[in-house]
Motif scaffolding. Structure first.
Motif, mmCIF file in Angstrom:
data_model
loop_
_atom_site.group_PDB
_atom_site.id
_atom_site.type_symbol
_atom_site.label_atom_id
_atom_site.label_comp_id
_atom_site.label_asym_id
_atom_site.label_seq_id
_atom_site.Cartn_x
_atom_site.Cartn_y
_atom_site.Cartn_z
ATOM 1 N N THR A 3 5.355 6.748 7.332
ATOM 2 C CA THR A 3 4.344 7.782 7.066
ATOM 3 C C THR A 3 2.945 7.171 7.181
ATOM 4 O OG1 THR A 3 5.898 8.756 5.510
ATOM 5 C CG2 THR A 3 3.630 9.547 5.395
ATOM 6 N N LEU A 4 2.801 5.985 6.598
ATOM 7 C CA LEU A 4 1.500 5.287 6.641
ATOM 8 C C LEU A 4 1.051 5.077 8.092
ATOM 9 C CD1 LEU A 4 -0.480 3.380 4.677
ATOM 10 C CD2 LEU A 4 0.674 1.595 5.946
ATOM 11 N N GLN A 5 2.003 4.725 8.956
ATOM 12 C CA GLN A 5 1.651 4.412 10.350
ATOM 13 C C GLN A 5 1.571 5.653 11.238
ATOM 14 O OE1 GLN A 5 4.585 1.645 11.762
ATOM 15 N NE2 GLN A 5 3.621 -0.093 10.762
ATOM 16 N N SER A 6 2.021 6.810 10.721
ATOM 17 C CA SER A 6 2.132 7.994 11.578
ATOM 18 C C SER A 6 0.770 8.522 12.027
ATOM 19 C CB SER A 6 2.879 9.101 10.827
ATOM 20 O OG SER A 6 2.079 9.551 9.751
ATOM 21 N N LYS A 7 0.815 9.474 12.924
ATOM 22 C CA LYS A 7 -0.427 10.003 13.515
ATOM 23 C C LYS A 7 -1.069 11.092 12.645
ATOM 24 C CE LYS A 7 -0.411 7.903 17.644
ATOM 25 N NZ LYS A 7 -0.329 6.552 17.130
ATOM 26 N N ILE B 75 -3.029 10.219 3.366
ATOM 27 C CA ILE B 75 -2.330 9.249 4.232
ATOM 28 C C ILE B 75 -3.354 8.450 5.045
ATOM 29 C CG2 ILE B 75 -0.678 8.981 6.134
ATOM 30 C CD1 ILE B 75 0.710 11.546 5.036
ATOM 31 N N VAL B 76 -4.375 9.142 5.526
ATOM 32 C CA VAL B 76 -5.447 8.454 6.267
ATOM 33 C C VAL B 76 -6.087 7.384 5.377
ATOM 34 C CG1 VAL B 76 -7.729 8.717 7.328
ATOM 35 C CG2 VAL B 76 -5.925 10.377 7.834
ATOM 36 N N GLN B 77 -6.347 7.755 4.097
ATOM 37 C CA GLN B 77 -6.971 6.785 3.184
ATOM 38 C C GLN B 77 -6.065 5.577 2.941
ATOM 39 O OE1 GLN B 77 -8.441 8.652 -0.420
ATOM 40 N NE2 GLN B 77 -10.322 9.265 0.603
ATOM 41 N N ALA B 78 -4.773 5.844 2.772
ATOM 42 C CA ALA B 78 -3.828 4.737 2.553
ATOM 43 C C ALA B 78 -3.837 3.799 3.773
ATOM 44 C CB ALA B 78 -2.422 5.284 2.326
ATOM 45 N N ARG B 79 -3.847 4.416 4.967
ATOM 46 C CA ARG B 79 -3.857 3.620 6.193
ATOM 47 C C ARG B 79 -5.139 2.789 6.280
ATOM 48 N NH1 ARG B 79 -2.004 7.458 9.483
ATOM 49 N NH2 ARG B 79 -4.031 8.263 10.119
ATOM 50 N N GLN B 80 -6.270 3.420 5.927
ATOM 51 C CA GLN B 80 -7.551 2.697 5.985
ATOM 52 C C GLN B 80 -7.576 1.534 4.988
ATOM 53 O OE1 GLN B 80 -10.198 6.080 5.462
ATOM 54 N NE2 GLN B 80 -10.693 6.101 7.637
ATOM 55 N N LEU B 81 -6.968 1.749 3.819
ATOM 56 C CA LEU B 81 -6.903 0.663 2.837
ATOM 57 C C LEU B 81 -6.039 -0.485 3.358
ATOM 58 C CD1 LEU B 81 -6.693 2.853 -0.361
ATOM 59 C CD2 LEU B 81 -8.318 0.972 -0.058
ATOM 60 N N ALA B 82 -4.926 -0.152 4.016
ATOM 61 C CA ALA B 82 -4.067 -1.202 4.585
ATOM 62 C C ALA B 82 -4.851 -2.020 5.620
ATOM 63 C CB ALA B 82 -2.829 -0.582 5.230
ATOM 64 N N MET B 83 -5.646 -1.323 6.449
ATOM 65 C CA MET B 83 -6.449 -2.016 7.471
ATOM 66 C C MET B 83 -7.516 -2.895 6.808
ATOM 67 S SD MET B 83 -6.900 0.988 10.310
ATOM 68 C CE MET B 83 -5.543 1.441 11.403
ATOM 69 N N PHE B 84 -8.147 -2.351 5.773
ATOM 70 C CA PHE B 84 -9.192 -3.076 5.051
ATOM 71 C C PHE B 84 -8.634 -4.382 4.482
ATOM 72 C CE2 PHE B 84 -10.984 -3.946 0.801
ATOM 73 C CZ PHE B 84 -12.316 -4.185 1.111
ATOM 74 N N PHE B 85 -7.458 -4.312 3.816
ATOM 75 C CA PHE B 85 -6.891 -5.519 3.210
ATOM 76 C C PHE B 85 -6.345 -6.487 4.277
ATOM 77 C CE2 PHE B 85 -6.974 -2.997 -0.737
ATOM 78 C CZ PHE B 85 -7.613 -3.929 -1.555
ATOM 79 N N ALA B 86 -5.874 -5.939 5.389
ATOM 80 C CA ALA B 86 -5.412 -6.821 6.477
ATOM 81 C C ALA B 86 -6.588 -7.636 7.005
ATOM 82 C CB ALA B 86 -4.788 -5.994 7.590
ATOM 83 N N VAL C 157 0.848 -1.207 0.000
ATOM 84 C CA VAL C 157 0.000 0.000 0.000
ATOM 85 C C VAL C 157 0.885 1.258 0.000
ATOM 86 C CG1 VAL C 157 -1.733 1.318 1.297
ATOM 87 C CG2 VAL C 157 -1.957 -1.166 1.108
ATOM 88 N N SER C 158 1.933 1.256 0.829
ATOM 89 C CA SER C 158 2.835 2.427 0.884
ATOM 90 C C SER C 158 3.489 2.674 -0.470
ATOM 91 C CB SER C 158 3.938 2.217 1.930
ATOM 92 O OG SER C 158 3.360 1.971 3.170
ATOM 93 N N ASP C 159 4.004 1.597 -1.110
ATOM 94 C CA ASP C 159 4.654 1.746 -2.424
ATOM 95 C C ASP C 159 3.666 2.305 -3.450
ATOM 96 O OD1 ASP C 159 6.870 0.744 -1.287
ATOM 97 O OD2 ASP C 159 6.833 -1.216 -2.272
ATOM 98 N N TYR C 160 2.436 1.782 -3.394
ATOM 99 C CA TYR C 160 1.414 2.186 -4.368
ATOM 100 C C TYR C 160 1.149 3.694 -4.254
ATOM 101 C CZ TYR C 160 -3.160 2.294 -6.736
ATOM 102 O OH TYR C 160 -4.216 2.585 -7.578
ATOM 103 N N PHE C 161 1.123 4.192 -3.019
ATOM 104 C CA PHE C 161 0.849 5.629 -2.821
ATOM 105 C C PHE C 161 2.143 6.459 -2.706
ATOM 106 C CE2 PHE C 161 -3.260 3.842 -1.329
ATOM 107 C CZ PHE C 161 -4.095 4.565 -2.175
ATOM 108 N N GLN C 162 3.257 5.821 -3.025
ATOM 109 C CA GLN C 162 4.567 6.499 -3.020
ATOM 110 C C GLN C 162 4.868 7.201 -1.690
ATOM 111 O OE1 GLN C 162 4.002 8.801 -6.540
ATOM 112 N NE2 GLN C 162 4.693 7.168 -7.879
ATOM 113 N N MET C 163 4.740 6.411 -0.623
ATOM 114 C CA MET C 163 5.129 6.925 0.706
ATOM 115 C C MET C 163 5.861 5.792 1.421
ATOM 116 S SD MET C 163 1.462 6.826 2.767
ATOM 117 C CE MET C 163 0.474 7.732 1.616
ATOM 118 N N ASP C 164 6.509 6.090 2.549
ATOM 119 C CA ASP C 164 7.115 4.968 3.270
ATOM 120 C C ASP C 164 6.176 4.482 4.384
ATOM 121 O OD1 ASP C 164 7.442 6.878 5.228
ATOM 122 O OD2 ASP C 164 9.528 7.304 4.683
ATOM 123 N N VAL C 165 6.499 3.296 4.894
ATOM 124 C CA VAL C 165 5.607 2.665 5.893
ATOM 125 C C VAL C 165 5.477 3.531 7.147
ATOM 126 C CG1 VAL C 165 5.255 0.617 7.337
ATOM 127 C CG2 VAL C 165 6.044 0.331 5.001
#
Length: 475
Positions: free
Chosen positions: A401-405, A411-422, A391-399
């Protein structure tokens, strides 16, 4: 003096750390928070009643010495039990425990198990393989604590299992629910508890049964019109172990009868142990009144073993089978078979078989062939770590950033997508997903899954994100 709860506790911890193993420190002291200091009483917050009982039983002297050094002879310790993991139960309750009383506290509200009025009680419900009066426990003695190796992934569940087998029905984790993915050792641990109880308390009636078999017996009892006999039979068990309790999903009659049996056992100080492939919060079609009972005790998760634990498992298996294997091959296996322990053990057996049948040494090439077969023939379960990376690679960010507050929308959307797929692609619990994706709680993960589902139907661009990521993750 200007001492705070924090500073006193930090000093206590440095003393404690010098006196116990790093593993014990990590498991039993790191999760504690110091919350208040009044006069010479320090309040510490622990995550559950189980935790408090464990500290009292194993570390009471150490706590007393460390606290006395800091606060003098009249030091008192107050426990605040805040159950953050019991999904939705946000009411903390506090127990004030003066030092003087602390040694007796652990046994205060424990019912002693009721002795069966008549040990000659006929088994009213004939179960294949169970004698009429003597109830065969249906346990597999090969599944013991000795060959259930401890690691970070299973420490809480294993320790809770040990505590239950030392004092069945006499701890606050009743029921003990062990949950986790396929092949991580739920059944092994459930049998190990039963085997240990039989060893320590030969007079106790222990019974292991799968939820599927329990359902079949129930259906049979309804056909033969002896439902009450069925219930009475289960109510005489001292330690009831039910494997794969999630299989009661959607079976209203079986759930109802299990509810009555559970209540009777619980009220009479008997022990119930359950296993499930999901946490209570993720169970579908299980009645609310039953789910709430599953959360009364302790829910302990078995996670995927880390590299060190996988190495230990392989070495233990080889030692038990009397086989030697070069270190580099052990590490190769541990590095390449990560999804579950059953597969890992299967690969070792194949490797040993191939080498002995073909009278060949165990080489790295042979190991490679076996691993290829295993990895190819098993449906690959992706890890949460891998999902975050994709997910991070797809949105061109590092992990990080994805996990940050941060609350930036993309970034929120990327994080939500990671949770959804998990949630979609792994068997991890919501709480476990939240912890791994930036230390969030299970409610955040639930919200993320709902948001992704909603946005997929209303936002074309977002729907494309979901489809692209789905392809990348399920190739």
């Amino acid at each position: 003096m200007g001492e705070t709860a924090q500073s006193v506790w930090v000093n206590c911890l440095s003393f404690i750390q010098d006196n116990i193993t790093p593993q014990a420190y990590k498991t039993w002291f790191e999760p504690i928070k110091a919350v208040k200091l009044t006069d010479n009483a320090l309040s510490i917050q622990v995550p559950s009643k189980f935790f408090y009982e464990w500290l009292e039983e194993h570390y009471v002297k150490l706590l007393k010495v460390s606290l006395t050094r800091e606060l003098g002879e009249n030091a008192k310790l107050v426990y605040v039990i805040r159950m953050e993991n019991t999904y939705g139960n946000k009411q903390p309750f506090t127990e004030k425990i003066p030092s003087s009383q602390r040694t007796q506290i652990s046994s205060q509200d424990i019912d002693s198990p009721l002795r069966n009025k008549s040990p000659e009680l006929k088994n009213p419900f004939i179960i294949p393989g169970i004698r009429n009066v003597k109830i065969d426990s249906q346990l597999n003695p090969n599944y013991s604590f000795d060959n259930f190796l401890e690691g970070d992934s299973n420490r809480l569940a294993r320790n809770a299992g040990m505590a239950v087998s030392n004092k069945p029905g006499g701890t606050s984790f009743n029921p003990l629910l062990i949950f986790g993915g396929v092949g991580l050792g739920k059944t092994h641990l459930a049998h190990a508890i039963g085997v240990e109880v039989k060893d320590k308390y030969p007079e106790k009636t222990v019974l292991y049964i799968s939820a599927e078999k329990f359902t079949q017996q129930y259906i049979e009892s309804v056909k033969k019109n002896n439902r009450n006999d069925f219930i009475h039979f289960y109510q005489i068990i001292d330690v009831l172990i039910v494997d794969d309790i999630q299989l009661l999903s959607g079976k209203a009659g079986t759930q109802d009868v299990f509810f009555h049996i559970f209540n009777h056992l619980h009220q009479n100080g008997k022990q119930v142990i359950l296993t499930s492939d999901k946490a209570p919060v993720d169970m579908q079609d299980i009645e609310q009144r039953l789910l709430s009972r599953f959360k009364w005790g302790l829910s302990a998760e078995l996670q995927h073993p880390d590299f060190e634990t996988r190495v230990s498992i392989i070495k233990n298996k080889l030692y038990r089978d009397g086989v030697e294997m070069p270190e580099d091959i052990v590490e190769y296996l541990a590095n390449n078979i990560k999804t579950n322990i059953r597969e890992l053990e299967g690969a070792i057996i194949s490797l040993i078989a191939h080498s002995s049948f073909n009278k060949k040494d165990i080489t790295i090439d042979l190991a490679r062939k076996i691993v290829e077969n295993y990895v190819k023939n098993t449906k690959k379960e992706v890890s949460i770590e891998y999902i975050q990376k994709v997910v991070s690679d797809y949105f061109q960010m590092d992990v990080e950033t994805l996990q940050s507050k941060t609350r930036k929308r993309h970034i929120v959307q990327a994080r939500q997508l990671a949770m959804f797929f998990a949630k979609k692609l792994t068997k991890a619990s919501l709480a476990s997903i939240g912890t791994q994706i930036g230390k969030r709680d299970h409610a955040t993960v639930l919200h993320a899954c709902k948001t992704v589902n909603n946005l997929s139907t209303t936002d074309k661009q977002f729907k494309k994100f979901v489809e692209d990521l789905n392809k990348k993750l399920t190739l």
